[in-house]
Design a protein around this motif. Structure first.
Motif, PDB file in Angstrom:
ATOM      1  N   ARG A  20       0.853  -1.194   0.000  1.00  0.00           N
ATOM      2  CA  ARG A  20       0.000   0.000   0.000  1.00  0.00           C
ATOM      3  C   ARG A  20       0.886   1.240   0.000  1.00  0.00           C
ATOM      4  NH1 ARG A  20      -5.136  -0.965   2.846  1.00  0.00           N
ATOM      5  NH2 ARG A  20      -5.803  -3.015   2.130  1.00  0.00           N
ATOM      6  N   THR A  21       0.386   2.316  -0.540  1.00  0.00           N
ATOM      7  CA  THR A  21       1.150   3.565  -0.537  1.00  0.00           C
ATOM      8  C   THR A  21       1.026   4.238   0.825  1.00  0.00           C
ATOM      9  OG1 THR A  21      -0.710   4.913  -1.293  1.00  0.00           O
ATOM     10  CG2 THR A  21       0.706   3.913  -3.000  1.00  0.00           C
ATOM     11  N   LEU A  22       1.990   5.091   1.113  1.00  0.00           N
ATOM     12  CA  LEU A  22       1.951   5.854   2.365  1.00  0.00           C
ATOM     13  C   LEU A  22       0.698   6.716   2.422  1.00  0.00           C
ATOM     14  CD1 LEU A  22       5.698   6.953   2.527  1.00  0.00           C
ATOM     15  CD2 LEU A  22       4.612   5.113   3.819  1.00  0.00           C
ATOM     16  N   THR A  23       0.315   7.261   1.292  1.00  0.00           N
ATOM     17  CA  THR A  23      -0.879   8.098   1.229  1.00  0.00           C
ATOM     18  C   THR A  23      -2.134   7.292   1.556  1.00  0.00           C
ATOM     19  OG1 THR A  23       0.176   9.494  -0.439  1.00  0.00           O
ATOM     20  CG2 THR A  23      -2.218   9.644  -0.262  1.00  0.00           C
ATOM     21  N   ALA A  24      -2.246   6.085   0.990  1.00  0.00           N
ATOM     22  CA  ALA A  24      -3.420   5.238   1.240  1.00  0.00           C
ATOM     23  C   ALA A  24      -3.492   4.829   2.711  1.00  0.00           C
ATOM     24  CB  ALA A  24      -3.382   4.005   0.345  1.00  0.00           C
ATOM     25  N   ILE A  25      -2.351   4.493   3.281  1.00  0.00           N
ATOM     26  CA  ILE A  25      -2.311   4.115   4.698  1.00  0.00           C
ATOM     27  C   ILE A  25      -2.685   5.320   5.558  1.00  0.00           C
ATOM     28  CG2 ILE A  25      -0.838   3.307   6.585  1.00  0.00           C
ATOM     29  CD1 ILE A  25       0.836   1.855   4.362  1.00  0.00           C
ATOM     30  N   GLY A  26      -2.160   6.469   5.204  1.00  0.00           N
ATOM     31  CA  GLY A  26      -2.468   7.696   5.938  1.00  0.00           C
ATOM     32  C   GLY A  26      -3.950   8.011   5.936  1.00  0.00           C
ATOM     33  N   LYS A  27      -4.603   7.827   4.799  1.00  0.00           N
ATOM     34  CA  LYS A  27      -6.040   8.086   4.713  1.00  0.00           C
ATOM     35  C   LYS A  27      -6.815   7.147   5.636  1.00  0.00           C
ATOM     36  CE  LYS A  27      -6.281  10.084   0.114  1.00  0.00           C
ATOM     37  NZ  LYS A  27      -6.745   9.920  -1.277  1.00  0.00           N
ATOM     38  N   LYS A  28      -6.394   5.886   5.682  1.00  0.00           N
ATOM     39  CA  LYS A  28      -7.083   4.900   6.525  1.00  0.00           C
ATOM     40  C   LYS A  28      -6.973   5.251   8.006  1.00  0.00           C
ATOM     41  CE  LYS A  28      -7.142  -0.023   7.652  1.00  0.00           C
ATOM     42  NZ  LYS A  28      -8.556  -0.175   7.768  1.00  0.00           N
ATOM     43  N   PHE A  29      -5.818   5.779   8.414  1.00  0.00           N
ATOM     44  CA  PHE A  29      -5.576   6.069   9.831  1.00  0.00           C
ATOM     45  C   PHE A  29      -5.720   7.549  10.183  1.00  0.00           C
ATOM     46  CE2 PHE A  29      -3.530   1.972   9.253  1.00  0.00           C
ATOM     47  CZ  PHE A  29      -3.920   1.297  10.383  1.00  0.00           C
ATOM     48  N   GLY A  30      -6.032   8.380   9.207  1.00  0.00           N
ATOM     49  CA  GLY A  30      -6.194   9.809   9.465  1.00  0.00           C
ATOM     50  C   GLY A  30      -4.873  10.518   9.740  1.00  0.00           C
ATOM     51  N   LEU A  31      -3.814  10.081   9.033  1.00  0.00           N
ATOM     52  CA  LEU A  31      -2.485  10.660   9.220  1.00  0.00           C
ATOM     53  C   LEU A  31      -1.948  11.152   7.888  1.00  0.00           C
ATOM     54  CD1 LEU A  31      -0.987   7.777  11.394  1.00  0.00           C
ATOM     55  CD2 LEU A  31      -1.754  10.010  12.225  1.00  0.00           C
ATOM     56  N   THR A  32      -0.939  12.013   7.962  1.00  0.00           N
ATOM     57  CA  THR A  32      -0.293  12.458   6.739  1.00  0.00           C
ATOM     58  C   THR A  32       0.644  11.375   6.224  1.00  0.00           C
ATOM     59  OG1 THR A  32       1.620  13.431   7.866  1.00  0.00           O
ATOM     60  CG2 THR A  32      -0.311  14.862   7.524  1.00  0.00           C
ATOM     61  N   LYS A  33       0.966  11.471   4.958  1.00  0.00           N
ATOM     62  CA  LYS A  33       1.901  10.549   4.332  1.00  0.00           C
ATOM     63  C   LYS A  33       3.247  10.575   5.059  1.00  0.00           C
ATOM     64  CE  LYS A  33       4.201  11.538   0.291  1.00  0.00           C
ATOM     65  NZ  LYS A  33       4.331  11.769  -1.160  1.00  0.00           N
ATOM     66  N   GLU A  34       3.686  11.753   5.425  1.00  0.00           N
ATOM     67  CA  GLU A  34       4.968  11.905   6.123  1.00  0.00           C
ATOM     68  C   GLU A  34       4.951  11.234   7.496  1.00  0.00           C
ATOM     69  OE1 GLU A  34       8.832  12.923   7.223  1.00  0.00           O
ATOM     70  OE2 GLU A  34       7.856  12.741   5.282  1.00  0.00           O
ATOM     71  N   ARG A  35       3.849  11.363   8.226  1.00  0.00           N
ATOM     72  CA  ARG A  35       3.763  10.727   9.552  1.00  0.00           C
ATOM     73  C   ARG A  35       3.765   9.208   9.420  1.00  0.00           C
ATOM     74  NH1 ARG A  35       5.777  10.038  13.927  1.00  0.00           N
ATOM     75  NH2 ARG A  35       4.448   9.334  15.616  1.00  0.00           N
ATOM     76  N   VAL A  36       3.096   8.687   8.429  1.00  0.00           N
ATOM     77  CA  VAL A  36       3.106   7.238   8.203  1.00  0.00           C
ATOM     78  C   VAL A  36       4.525   6.788   7.878  1.00  0.00           C
ATOM     79  CG1 VAL A  36       2.274   5.367   6.729  1.00  0.00           C
ATOM     80  CG2 VAL A  36       0.699   7.166   7.466  1.00  0.00           C
ATOM     81  N   ARG A  37       5.234   7.547   7.047  1.00  0.00           N
ATOM     82  CA  ARG A  37       6.614   7.211   6.707  1.00  0.00           C
ATOM     83  C   ARG A  37       7.473   7.141   7.960  1.00  0.00           C
ATOM     84  NH1 ARG A  37      11.298   9.220   6.529  1.00  0.00           N
ATOM     85  NH2 ARG A  37      10.615  11.300   7.104  1.00  0.00           N
TER      86      ARG A  37
END
Length: 72
Positions: A20-37
């Protein structure tokens, strides 16, 4: 394992195992792409550290063994 640890593990597995992309994971958890990274990288380091401890045998630094048994 705490809920936070489980969430971090889930994010890591989504990224590494499910591609999954960082963006997709971020959307699922309500986080930014950078925070997921940041979370994924931190979790990856924790896994690496645990593996290092397990492979070193006693969990201590093996510098003495690398130097022929002499400590500095």
């Amino acid at each position: 394992m705490s809920d936070l640890d489980q969430r971090n593990k889930t994010m890591y597995e989504m990224y590494v195992k499910e591609y999954r992309t960082l963006t997709a994971i971020g959307k699922k958890f309500g986080l930014t792409k950078e925070r997921v990274r940041q979370i994924v990288n931190k979790y990856k380091k924790r896994i690496s550290d645990v593996q290092d401890i397990r492979t070193s045998g006693n969990g201590k630094d093996n510098d003495t063994a690398k130097q022929g048994g002499r400590s500095t």
